[in-house]
Design a protein around this motif. Structure first.
Motif, short mmCIF file in Angstrom:
data_model
loop_
_atom_site.label_atom_id
_atom_site.label_comp_id
_atom_site.label_asym_id
_atom_site.label_seq_id
_atom_site.Cartn_x
_atom_site.Cartn_y
_atom_site.Cartn_z
N THR A 174 -4.16 4.71 0.54
CA THR A 174 -2.80 4.37 0.97
C THR A 174 -2.40 4.99 2.11
N GLY A 226 0.82 4.24 -2.98
CA GLY A 226 0.75 5.58 -2.77
C GLY A 226 2.13 6.76 -3.18
N PHE A 264 0.81 -1.21 0.04
CA PHE A 264 -0.01 -0.13 0.01
C PHE A 264 0.88 1.01 -0.02
#
Length: 521
Positions: free
Chosen positions: A495, A377, A373
């Motif tokens: 994220t 991002g 994640f």
């Protein structure tokens, strides 16, 4: 001949994703061009959401059991496989949102300028009249969606494969679409094509090593089944040097995919040359799938040979952490810095694999979820920073003062960098603490010491970017942060929230990972 028994319910997450991929190919073949984008995005997102639901339902049905084999044991659905499949599907949803970004910022004589990162006509020669005409007329590349779905399908199968032949097929299914996707960048076309060619050639070599290693292990044990190989090792059957050669060759194939030293040379060039949305997806999802397969190989097929493979992984993990960290310090390009950061993180994750205990499995699973994640991002933010010509601005010097002019973007990107550095109250701190603790319990204290030192050095180049963004005056030709559509905004928001939440309240995911630490043997 025994009729194979196929458990379609257990295979439903993979079948859904592959079905959507095939449907996407049919849409490309028969649907009118103006309807393809909406149709592809809808079925891709719908299919991945359905796959997540299917993973949850399969996990519920198998709750309280060690897992269950499917397709004559070629695929196994156990707790680690389901955890990884759920993680890959979630990362895939966010990856599709990034790939679907087509926000137009302004109209120029050459066509619309915006966040569409894909060339309008991949078959056209870079800079040719055909490509310029396709750009001016606003042709949109939508073949990327079925290609991505095929890659995700291979990733779902890779960590669940229980024999080496199925694992090799999954490796190829996830790799081939990525080779194509890396060469489809809208700008800097030649750099993108060069990256795709390097990735393809080196990937083909690594796949050949993996296949040769599988043949060696078959020669040793008489089977490609991971459990059968483990039984052969337990019985002391066959020629042990043949087995060790096979293990080494398998390692080459898997370590290439995770970007570990000395098989990391493709990482910076491919990460820099590929469309940023593909870089984000590939950096997160491929690492999750490849480490999942590595865990299954070493913890299911080769646990009795740990005294032989652990020293090799010790050396590779130390090299990976040191080389990735030291090289990242010298980078002047944000994407290449993140690429070498990814190499260093492969070394950190390897410490969890080396632990060779249940804590090693659970901590590695947690690390893969958190890192996936954060990586998505970070690259999503990188794709928003553009120069006056509309190209991505990745030169680190151009990012000076970016946090002052765009405080929200600067704070969010700083959060991802602090997570990579392992600063408390971020997911990265909990991840590194978990794998180091597991490695310490497994007797790898010197490796933990190297990891802690590497993390301290790595903090320098992450903090350097933060200082550059907030405490340095911007250049005269400072880039701008393009306002994206809701798709990229959703990815960055989710994220960032996950990165912070896993640092502040990691226990629910840690409990889930602890419950998913046992492989079906």
């Amino acid at each position: 001949m025994v009729t194979p028994s196929i458990e379609y319910g257990l295979l439903s997450p993979m079948l859904i994703v592959f079905g959507v991929a095939v449907l996407g190919v049919l849409i490309e073949a028969f649907a009118p061009r103006q309807t393809r984008y909406a149709a592809q995005v809808t079925i891709a997102l719908g299919g991945l959401v359905a796959a997540v639901v299917a993973v949850v339902l399969v996990a519920r049905d198998l709750h309280g059991t060690a897992g269950k084999p499917a397709v004559l044991g070629a695929v196994v659905l156990d707790a680690p496989a389901l955890f990884l499949q759920g993680t890959i599907a979630l990362v895939g949803i966010l990856g599709i949102l990034l790939i679907a970004e087509r926000e137009k910022v302004s109209q120029t004589a050459d066509g619309a300028r915006g966040l569409d990162g894909f060339t309008p006509q991949a078959s056209a020669v870079a800079g040719s009249v055909a490509e310029q005409l396709a750009t001016k007329t606003g042709v949109m590349q939508t073949e990327v969606f079925p290609l991505t779905m095929f890659a995700i399908g291979g990733m779902l199968l890779f960590p669940a494969a229980d024999d080496l032949l199925t694992m090799f097929i999954a490796l190829e299914v996830l790799s081939l679409p990525l080779y194509l996707l890396c060469g489809l960048a809208r700008r800097r076309r030649l750099l993108s094509q060069e990256a795709a060619l390097k990735y393809f050639l080196l990937g083909a070599f690594s796949s050949a090593f993996f296949l040769y290693g599988a043949a060696m292990l078959y020669g040793y044990s008489g089977t490609l089944d991971l459990g059968g190989i483990a039984d052969a090792v337990d019985a002391g059957a066959g020629n042990t040097p043949l087995a060790l050669i096979g293990v080494g060759l398998l390692l080459v194939g898997v370590l290439f995919k995770v970007g570990a030293v000395p098989f990391h040379s493709w990482i910076p060039d491919v990460y820099q040359g590929a469309p940023t949305a593909i870089t984000a997806f590939m950096a997160a999802a491929t690492k999750i799938a490849a480490f999942g397969a590595m865990l299954r190989i070493f913890y299911v097929a080769l646990p009795q040979l740990r005294d032989d493979w652990r020293p090799v992984l010790w050396a590779i993990a130390i090299l990976t952490m040191v080389v990735g960290t030291v090289t990242a310090v010298t980078q002047n390009d944000v994407k290449r810095m993140l690429a070498y950061s990814a190499v260093a993180h492969s070394g950190f994750i390897l410490t969890g694999v080396i632990a060779a205990n249940a804590s090693g499995v659970s901590s590695t699973l947690f690390y893969l979820f958190a890192y996936g994640f954060s990586t998505l991002g970070a690259f999503a933010v990188v794709g928003l920073v553009r120069n006056a010509a509309g190209d991505e601005e990745t030169a680190m010097s151009a990012w000076a003062g970016l946090g002052r002019r765009y405080p929200l973007v600067g704070v969010v990107f700083s959060l991802f960098l602090l997570a990579f550095a392992g600063i408390p109250l971020t997911s990265g701190f909990v991840s590194k603490f978990a794998v180091f603790k597991a490695a310490g319990e497994g007797g790898a204290i010197p490796l933990v010491i190297v990891g802690v030192i590497a993390s301290a050095v790595a903090a320098y180049f992450y903090v350097r970017v933060i200082v550059l963004m907030f405490f340095t005056d911007p250049p005269d030709d400072a880039p701008e942060v393009v306002v994206p559509s809701g798709l990229t905004t959703a990815v960055v928001t989710v994220t960032a929230a996950v990165t912070f939440a896993l640092g502040a309240l990691p226990q629910p995911l840690l409990d889930l990972a602890n419950n998913a630490e046992t492989f079906l043997r």
